[in-house]
Design a protein around this motif. Structure first.
Motif, PDB file in Angstrom:
ATOM      1  N   LEU A 401      22.257  14.476 -49.538  1.00 42.60           N
ATOM      2  CA  LEU A 401      23.219  13.544 -49.252  1.00 42.60           C
ATOM      3  C   LEU A 401      22.124  12.857 -48.462  1.00 42.60           C
ATOM      4  O   LEU A 401      20.993  12.926 -48.373  1.00 42.60           O
ATOM      5  CB  LEU A 401      24.369  13.785 -48.200  1.00 42.60           C
ATOM      6  CG  LEU A 401      25.211  14.762 -49.217  1.00 42.60           C
ATOM      7  CD1 LEU A 401      26.520  15.272 -47.497  1.00 42.60           C
ATOM      8  CD2 LEU A 401      26.121  14.271 -49.287  1.00 42.60           C
ATOM      9  N   GLU A 402      22.222  10.871 -48.384  1.00 41.28           N
ATOM     10  CA  GLU A 402      21.464   9.892 -47.712  1.00 41.28           C
ATOM     11  C   GLU A 402      22.527   9.349 -46.887  1.00 41.28           C
ATOM     12  O   GLU A 402      24.086   8.813 -47.364  1.00 41.28           O
ATOM     13  CB  GLU A 402      21.558   8.984 -49.459  1.00 41.28           C
ATOM     14  CG  GLU A 402      20.013   9.855 -49.863  1.00 41.28           C
ATOM     15  CD  GLU A 402      19.400   9.384 -51.261  1.00 41.28           C
ATOM     16  OE1 GLU A 402      19.917   7.999 -51.459  1.00 41.28           O
ATOM     17  OE2 GLU A 402      18.623   9.255 -51.400  1.00 41.28           O
ATOM     18  N   VAL A 413      28.699  10.769 -44.948  1.00 45.18           N
ATOM     19  CA  VAL A 413      27.604  10.530 -45.481  1.00 45.18           C
ATOM     20  C   VAL A 413      28.265  11.275 -46.882  1.00 45.18           C
ATOM     21  O   VAL A 413      27.413  11.038 -47.438  1.00 45.18           O
ATOM     22  CB  VAL A 413      27.236  12.042 -44.071  1.00 45.18           C
ATOM     23  CG1 VAL A 413      25.717  12.367 -45.217  1.00 45.18           C
ATOM     24  CG2 VAL A 413      26.506  11.607 -42.592  1.00 45.18           C
ATOM     25  N   GLY A 414      28.567  11.883 -46.448  1.00 48.34           N
ATOM     26  CA  GLY A 414      29.256  12.643 -48.197  1.00 48.34           C
ATOM     27  C   GLY A 414      30.286  13.721 -47.623  1.00 48.34           C
ATOM     28  O   GLY A 414      30.930  13.969 -46.666  1.00 48.34           O
ATOM     29  N   ALA A 450      34.314  15.769 -45.117  1.00 52.22           N
ATOM     30  CA  ALA A 450      34.149  14.850 -45.408  1.00 52.22           C
ATOM     31  C   ALA A 450      32.545  15.248 -43.967  1.00 52.22           C
ATOM     32  O   ALA A 450      33.105  15.409 -42.844  1.00 52.22           O
ATOM     33  CB  ALA A 450      34.798  13.393 -44.516  1.00 52.22           C
ATOM     34  N   ILE A 487      20.026  16.335 -45.645  1.00 50.38           N
ATOM     35  CA  ILE A 487      20.175  14.754 -45.949  1.00 50.38           C
ATOM     36  C   ILE A 487      19.498  13.795 -45.914  1.00 50.38           C
ATOM     37  O   ILE A 487      18.518  14.675 -44.375  1.00 50.38           O
ATOM     38  CB  ILE A 487      21.253  14.654 -44.899  1.00 50.38           C
ATOM     39  CG1 ILE A 487      22.326  15.617 -45.128  1.00 50.38           C
ATOM     40  CG2 ILE A 487      21.761  13.287 -44.223  1.00 50.38           C
ATOM     41  CD1 ILE A 487      23.329  15.840 -43.651  1.00 50.38           C
TER      42      ILE A 487
END
Length: 650
Positions: A401-402, A413-414, A450, A487
């Motif tokens: 994730l980014e 974030v994701g 989430a 991340i």
């Protein structure tokens, strides 16, 4: 020999016609006891004959006369057995001569009549123990006991009768023959021995025959070689035979004696039987959570052969739609069993039943029996997969994730997703393992999965975060799965350029215009993707000072700039003017791990974040030492009064 003198009877060797002599012998000899004497013979050498009527005839040399002796063995009569008679031609019949014998058996087995010379056997004789006896005969003067004749040796032979049965002396006899051997295959040889005289009659002439087992084996009557009588000996039907062999003497004639022995014949195995499964279908069950390598079950094909002929291998063929190679089979070399083993992960939800075909085949096949059929067999194996309560599964199980470093707290974030693989499809709850996020930088929605930011981010402080997300069944938290997430914090242009190091420039008062005074380098903690791009300028108020100018180097190292002198400075002249240079940095989105790249020019369209810095400039004067000019710094710039500060403004 000489003719016997008148009045003394007929001497052996007297001159008679052959026909008359034969007639007299037939008339005078009593019928001999069976068997009796052989030919007459004389011992000793008679003296030369004296001519008839010759005056002064000399004394005649006497000699022995007797039969060649034979005595039948195993005589069972009540009277002593007559053996024969010894006689001296000097015997006048008046009893003046005494006959004696000495040697083997004399006086015990054999007795002699002193007057007549008749010899009798007093005991039963056995030719198998002793075949002949050697004795010596003497004729003595009864009055003086003086030898009248030289002592002479004679032999009494024991005549054989068929009194010994054949004997098999080398038993027990054990032979072997391979099953399905052709008729006439040699098995082994047996031989009997007979103690009777092989040179006399047929007492020791043996013939062999089969008394028991003749339906399967024969024996050569002369050699005793045993052979197969049928071509279909089957070890699986009968593994051994007890064959009775008989040996009969007298060449097998009626009245011959016989002996027998039992021969054990073992039928050895050949690979004439294929493997066979006792049943055509086998059923097993196993839990879907069974790890790879778990044995599902064992199956064994039966083989009627023995030894290495029962060695077999197994192959597994899965039916279409089974997913392919879910199971494998290995052979237990000790038990010759097929072990079915899990080779891939089982899943009740995707396939609750697997059907495979198991094949068994002999490892060593004898080509001689290829016409008996194929040496393999097949069976169907059904494996039922048992459903178990499994933990949720992440899809995908892990990921990247980014998020930008300037994201606000609570920014998304994701999203991670997990589902219950069981048919019940129970609800799933999410959480973050706080051991992987001690500072609680991130949060997760327990229902949706989430992931949001829980605190502010700074790429320059921590460019990466590794967290562990938990997924569990809503009503059974023991059914738990974990997933690792990486991340990455994305860079934004939030740091101005900075001088790489503090600078303090020095210049002589007689420096010429255009002379390089100082090269200035800057750094930036941000990491743009395309590298750093800077440009330099003096602050707006600096150009009024005519002493210095700033040159922006348009080369790969364009995070450097040079300060140049415009006017020649005089010693002790006031230099209070301040020059300012401005370094402008382009926006960077490069990762933190990338090394800072030299900027050669401003990033087109990039935002600018200027920074300023002071540079102290020392101006040196020249003094003469011994009439020779020499440049030196005698004290600090403040002491000389030649210090100027140049300012780069951010």
């Amino acid at each position: 020999m000489r003719p016997r003198p008148e009045g003394r009877g007929l001497r052996a060797g007297a001159a008679l016609s052959p026909a008359l002599l034969l007639l007299l012998l037939l008339l005078l000899l009593p019928p001999p006891p069976p068997p009796l004497l052989g030919a007459l013979w004389a011992a000793g050498t008679p003296a030369p004959s004296v001519q008839d009527g010759a005056p002064g005839a000399g004394r005649v040399k006497r000699g022995w006369v007797w039969n060649q002796f034979f005595v039948v063995e195993e005589y069972t009569g009540t009277e002593p057995l007559y053996v024969g008679k010894i006689h001296s031609d000097s015997d006048e019949g008046d009893g003046a001569i005494k006959y004696t014998i000495s040697g083997e058996g004399a006086g015990t087995i054999f007795l002699i009549d002193e007057l007549t010379g008749d010899i009798h056997a007093m005991e039963r004789l056995d030719r198998e123990q002793k075949t002949f006896y050697t004795l010596r005969a003497q004729a003595r003067d009864r009055a003086t006991n003086r030898l009248l004749e030289p002592e002479s040796e004679f032999i009494i032979k024991v005549q054989d009768i068929n009194d010994s049965e054949p004997r098999f002396l080398h038993g027990p006899y054990i032979g072997s023959v391979a099953e399905l051997s052709p008729t006439g295959t040699s098995v082994m040889q047996v031989m009997a021995s007979d103690a009777d005289d092989p040179t006399y009659g047929s007492s020791a002439r043996l013939v062999y025959s089969v008394l028991d087992g003749e339906h399967h084996f024969t024996v050569d009557p002369k050699t005793g070689v045993i052979r197969t009588a049928v071509p279909d000996l089957d070890r699986e039907s009968q593994e051994r035979y007890e064959v009775v062999i008989q040996a009969t003497d007298m060449a097998g004639q009626l009245g011959g004696l016989s002996g027998s022995t039992t021969v054990t014949i073992v039928v050895t195995d050949v690979n004439d039987n294929p493997p066979r499964f006792p049943q055509k279908m086998y059923q097993f069950s196993i839990q879907e959570s069974a790890p790879i390598g778990t044995a599902v079950g064992r199956v064994k094909a039966e083989d009627s052969d023995v030894g290495e002929n029962t060695d077999m291998t197994y192959h597994l063929r899965e039916e279409s739609g089974s997913g392919g190679h879910v199971f494998k089979v290995i052979t237990d070399s000790d038990t010759q069993e097929a072990i079915i083993v899990v080779q891939k992960r089982l899943d009740f939800e995707s396939q609750p039943v697997h059907t495979v075909v198991l094949e068994a085949l002999n490892k060593f096949v004898d080509p001689r029996f290829a016409d008996l059929g194929t040496f393999r067999d097949q069976a169907i194996v059904r494996v039922a997969v048992i459903d178990v309560d499994e933990p949720p599964e992440f899809r995908p199980p892990s990921g990247l994730l980014e998020v930008q470093e300037d994201a606000q707290v609570g920014s998304l974030v994701g999203v991670v997703t997990a589902r219950d693989p069981d048919a019940a499809n129970r609800p799933v709850r999410y959480a973050i393992d706080r051991e992987s996020d001690l500072d609680q930088i991130f949060d997760i929605d327990a229902d949706t999965g989430a992931i949001v930011t829980g605190k502010g981010l700074d790429r320059e402080t921590a460019g990466w975060h590794n967290i562990t997300v938990l997924a569990m069944e809503a009503d059974n938290h023991a059914q738990l799965s974990r997933a690792s997430l990486r991340i990455r914090i994305l860079d934004v242009n939030d740091n101005p350029p900075e001088l790489a190091t503090p600078y303090e420039a020095a210049v002589c008062e007689d420096a010429k215009p255009g002379q390089l005074i100082q090269t200035i380098s800057v750094v930036d903690r941000d990491e743009p993707q395309s590298g750093h791009r800077f440009y330099f300028r003096l602050v707006p108020e600096a150009p009024s000072n005519p002493h210095f100018s700033l040159l922006d180097i348009q080369e790969p190292r364009n995070h450097d700039c040079c300060a140049h002198e415009r006017q020649l400075l005089k010693p002790w002249s006031p230099c209070s003017a301040i020059k300012e240079a401005t370094a402008v940095r382009g926006l960077s989105t490069a990762t933190r791990e990338q090394p800072p790249l030299p900027a050669t020019r401003e990033k087109p369209g990039g935002s600018r974040d200027p920074s300023t810095a002071k540079i102290n400039t020392l101006i040196f004067s020249k003094r003469k030492v011994g009439g020779v000019p020499k440049g030196e710094a005698e004290a600090t710039g403040q002491e000389l009064g030649d210090s100027e500060s140049r300012l780069f403004k951010p």
